[in-house]
Design a protein around this motif. Structure first.
Motif, short mmCIF file in Angstrom:
data_model
loop_
_atom_site.label_atom_id
_atom_site.label_comp_id
_atom_site.label_asym_id
_atom_site.label_seq_id
_atom_site.Cartn_x
_atom_site.Cartn_y
_atom_site.Cartn_z
N GLY A 62 0.79 -0.99 -0.26
CA GLY A 62 0.07 0.04 -0.06
C GLY A 62 0.92 1.32 0.33
N PHE A 63 2.47 1.15 -0.27
CA PHE A 63 3.32 2.25 0.12
C PHE A 63 3.29 2.97 -1.35
N ARG A 64 2.92 4.59 -1.79
CA ARG A 64 2.96 5.21 -2.40
C ARG A 64 3.96 6.58 -3.49
N TRP A 65 4.72 5.75 -2.23
CA TRP A 65 6.34 6.58 -2.48
C TRP A 65 7.67 5.34 -2.08
N VAL A 66 8.36 5.21 -2.95
CA VAL A 66 9.84 4.97 -2.27
C VAL A 66 11.31 6.13 -2.21
N ALA A 67 12.08 5.27 -1.79
CA ALA A 67 13.04 6.24 -1.23
C ALA A 67 14.40 5.39 -1.30
N CYS A 68 15.38 6.30 -1.75
CA CYS A 68 16.98 5.74 -1.46
C CYS A 68 17.74 6.55 -1.88
N ALA A 69 18.88 6.27 -1.05
CA ALA A 69 19.93 7.58 -1.17
C ALA A 69 21.14 6.71 -1.76
N SER A 70 21.07 7.26 -2.98
CA SER A 70 22.12 6.74 -3.82
C SER A 70 22.73 7.64 -4.86
N THR A 71 24.14 7.45 -5.41
CA THR A 71 24.67 8.29 -6.40
C THR A 71 24.61 7.93 -7.53
N GLY A 72 24.21 6.32 -7.86
CA GLY A 72 24.29 6.07 -9.15
C GLY A 72 23.48 4.89 -9.34
N ASN A 73 23.64 3.77 -10.00
CA ASN A 73 22.31 2.60 -10.16
C ASN A 73 21.38 2.39 -9.54
N THR A 74 21.63 2.99 -8.27
CA THR A 74 20.31 2.35 -7.88
C THR A 74 19.00 3.21 -7.72
N SER A 75 19.40 4.09 -7.73
CA SER A 75 18.68 5.74 -7.92
C SER A 75 17.83 5.17 -9.58
N ALA A 76 18.61 5.57 -10.48
CA ALA A 76 18.00 5.03 -11.48
C ALA A 76 17.09 3.77 -12.18
N SER A 77 17.90 2.94 -10.94
CA SER A 77 16.55 0.94 -10.94
C SER A 77 15.59 1.67 -10.74
N MET A 78 14.98 2.06 -9.06
CA MET A 78 14.91 2.57 -8.90
C MET A 78 13.68 3.63 -9.05
N ALA A 79 13.84 4.55 -9.87
CA ALA A 79 13.05 5.36 -10.05
C ALA A 79 12.54 4.75 -11.47
N ALA A 80 13.10 3.99 -12.23
CA ALA A 80 12.18 3.60 -13.74
C ALA A 80 10.56 2.48 -12.93
N TYR A 81 10.76 1.22 -12.17
CA TYR A 81 10.45 0.35 -11.53
C TYR A 81 9.16 1.16 -10.81
N ALA A 82 9.23 2.36 -9.75
CA ALA A 82 8.80 3.07 -9.48
C ALA A 82 7.62 3.74 -10.35
N ALA A 83 8.35 4.43 -11.55
CA ALA A 83 7.24 5.20 -12.90
C ALA A 83 6.81 3.98 -13.52
N ARG A 84 6.84 3.07 -13.52
CA ARG A 84 6.41 1.21 -14.03
C ARG A 84 5.33 0.54 -13.03
N GLY A 85 5.24 1.65 -11.34
CA GLY A 85 4.07 1.00 -11.30
C GLY A 85 3.46 2.46 -10.49
#
Lengths: 462, 462
Positions: free
Chosen positions: B155-178
């Motif tokens: 039921g979360f609407r937001w996801v987050a990470c602290a990252s300087t590279g691959n992790t943030s790109a990946s997280m943002a893509a899956y968040a957008a997709r979902g």
């Protein structure tokens, strides 16, 4: 470790011949520059045995047999079967030794549904085939695996191209994989360093010439006359053959349900030609019963094909000075325009152009579906939106965009168009631009940024 | 268009529980920071029902049944079956609604033979699993698809990470997709712009904080306590579960023949842990009969795990100030080191470190096999060469390198190490460096460059 590939038959099923697309000459061998020695136009590979009845007559070209064979190869451990190009080798020119194909398991690219972009365009069923997910990051790999393999089979030790980007990266990778040497000629200065660094990594000899791109092509033409070097620029018809397979794989992914529209970005028009060639051949063989409408979208700043069609029905093409941020289609004099014109006409497709602002916006919309792409690929969505407004694409029709995979950061910082943008255009883009926010390192500042964000931006899939 | 996924059974087969890797506490739910509320250490997901006999007892965990099921899914048109992660979902924590998983068809990464690199390392059978061929270009996608799906299910609407590279790109893509929103916290200034631009494209709220990486983590810890935001940093145990599947897919690609060695780059050690966890679980379930030796390679400038093992047998780990060109493993205080230690010991693997020069050379050698990779991935080949010299890896053993996918150009220009290199080190690298050559625009100049190249460089597959 190497398994035996799954073969259809020991006898050749596809007796390919070279033919000039203009004068119809059928040379036994191609000249080093792959130009017709009679009229100077391009050569293509044709399959004289493939008529509409071929699938019925031949057991090895029977549509149901082929579909089953291609499915079975998905389980094979042989490299050539795992390739999303060679898996469909019954529709490629006959290659003598299957174990000797140079492959990096290219193809096999995903077909995504695009719910967010579909909403933006006003259609119900929108898919994108993500050709960027190839070994070196572009659809060029699908053609390069075939052409490089034929180069090695013919005994060449060197391959070469003039290219500023994806082509040189792809060529260098396949050359390295196949133990060939590769030569890249580029204009001094005007290059995509990211792509160039790939070519260097794969060991290409990279020469920056004090001239422009056409100058590089002229020098390369002379070099291949004087040394045994195999030309891998887009005029090479074996590259077209490999690129065909994206269309075959697409139909397989759709369980052979024919989409109403396939939309392709238009640069040098080699890929459009290849995809169209595949549709025509699949129809001839009975793999599909009708053609999808194949439409081509160009950037306004690199629109010679669009102009040709609109101004004189495709009789002649006048080169333009190309200028667009979509570097992969920044081409003023497309080599394969006659081939593209033919498939456009035969399939009943059309051509459209889009502005820089339209393509930047479309790129952000595709991003909202979780999928990244180069500006050159975003032109397809931008073009689709126009085609829907014009009524050429109906809301209930099924549409597939073909897309390959640097300008994102500048776009989001709002500096990309800084000098050239009208105020009204800037207002259109604003909701899609999200520059990084610089904050003090405390939770309150972040919570305020979150609140601001929620306030300013529509929910992604509302 | 959406097909029904191929399911094993309607009943849950994998009843996962959370457990603290240190004190063994088994909380019913994870705290927002995924830390043990008793001792503060990391949580992992365990499957209490999986013992060495589980595969015999349960029809849905029977090894032959599973292998057949996973093969069949390769033909499915359901998105979840096409995913190289969810295809193996019998080994993942139970997910309630298969149609609701957020997937971009991650996984399905190719396994390449590396003939040139094998020669350089002195082994006969060398493979690389190219994890860079994931939707956003790194193995992070395999974990993100699972963790983001569980976030949305909860039921979360937001996801987050602290990252300087691959992790943030990946997280943002899956968040957008979902259809989720995503928050990225990064230190001001020290960032990989290419990767950051991906996160922006996918619509992430990106905050640059005036602090360092640890400061970003501290702020994020407070933010997730104050708002309902799901943490997607590497401490999230659902990411580990998704990353496991690379090892399962690897074994499937090897037709369940167990390799002697698997070699992984060591940064925060989350991926090593995940791969090791998969091997242990596959052995428990009878999918494999023994474990490959799992070895971890670190860069000399970011070697806290190497030091810990060598200096005190892994009893404690002292963080270091990390400094290496291999940015993806430039980590001084690896979060998952205890997990990694356990799989290293259980599998009989080892740990090694390599210098910047060694990794740069290895990167060029992998390039000569036609395969590009990030410096962080090249450490595996550089480490393998050392392990062969030490006799830990025997020439006839089968070795698999795990690799993810900008420093190439600088390296080839010879400026990468300009200040820090000894003359002898420079001499080692010289044959691998090929800067672009600037020439006048005529064929003679190019032909001379070709001649020079042939003279100076060994044939790639001689």
């Amino acid at each position: 470790m190497i398994d035996q590939p799954i073969s259809a038959s020991q006898t050749p099923v596809n007796d390919a011949r070279l033919r000039c697309i203009n004068c119809g000459a059928t040379p036994g061998h191609a000249a080093p520059d792959f130009r017709c020695q009679n009229c100077g136009d391009l050569l293509e590979l044709i399959f004289p045995g493939w008529t509409s009845a071929a699938g019925q007559r031949s057991s090895t070209l029977n549509p149901e047999f082929l579909k089953k064979l291609w499915r079975e190869r998905r389980h094979s451990r042989a490299a050539i079967d795992q390739s999303g190009v060679w898996r469909f080798r019954e529709l490629l020119p006959q290659f003598d030794n299957e174990q000797r194909a140079i492959t990096l398991r290219e193809g096999n690219t995903p077909l995504y549904e695009l719910p967010h972009s579909a909403g933006a365009a006003g259609v119900q069923n929108l898919f994108a085939k993500h050709q960027g997910m190839n070994p070196t990051g572009s659809f060029k790999d699908t053609g390069m695996t075939v052409a490089a393999s034929f180069a090695r089979q013919a005994g060449f030790r060197w391959v070469a191209c003039a290219s500023t980007g994806n082509t040189s990266a792809s060529m260098a990778a396949y050359a390295a994989r196949g133990g060939l040497r590769s030569l890249v000629l580029i204009p001094e200065g005007k290059i995509s360093w990211g792509k160039l660094s790939q070519a260097l990594e794969y060991g290409a000899l990279t020469c920056q010439l004090r001239t422009d791109f056409d100058g590089c092509m002229r020098v390369l033409s002379e070099v291949i006359k004087r040394l045994l070097i195999y030309l891998l620029n887009s005029v090479n018809p074996y590259r077209v053959e490999g690129q065909k397979t994206a269309a075959i794989e697409l139909l397989e992914q759709l369980d052979w349900q024919i989409p109403d529209h396939v939309i392709v970005p238009g640069g040098n028009l080699g890929n459009s030609s290849a995809v169209g060639k595949a549709f025509l051949e699949m129809r001839d063989l009975g793999l599909i019963s009708r053609l999808p409408k194949l439409s081509i979208i160009q950037a306004e700043g690199a629109n010679p094909f669009y102009r040709s069609i609109r101004e004189n029905g495709g009789k002649t093409l006048t080169p333009v000075q190309a200028d667009t941020l979509a570097t992969a289609i920044r081409i003023g004099n497309p080599a394969s325009w006659k081939k593209a014109l033919r498939v456009l006409e035969l399939s009943g497709g059309t051509v459209e152009q889009v502005s820089e602002v339209e393509l930047a916006r479309a790129k952000a919309e595709i991003g909202a579906d979780g999928i990244g792409c180069e500006p050159a690929s975003a032109v397809t969505l931008a073009g689709l939106k126009k085609l829907v407004r014009q009524g050429f694409v109906k809301p209930r029709e099924t549409v597939v965009l073909l897309k390959d995979p640097e300008f994102t950061l500048k776009f989001h910082q709002g500096t990309l168009f800084s000098d050239s943008l009208h105020e009204s255009e800037a207002a259109v883009l604003k909701p899609f631009q999200h520059a990084p926010v610089v904050l003090d390192a405390n939770a309150d500042a972040v919570l305020r940024a979150l609140e601001q964000f929620e306030k300013n931006r529509p929910s992604p899939h509302a």
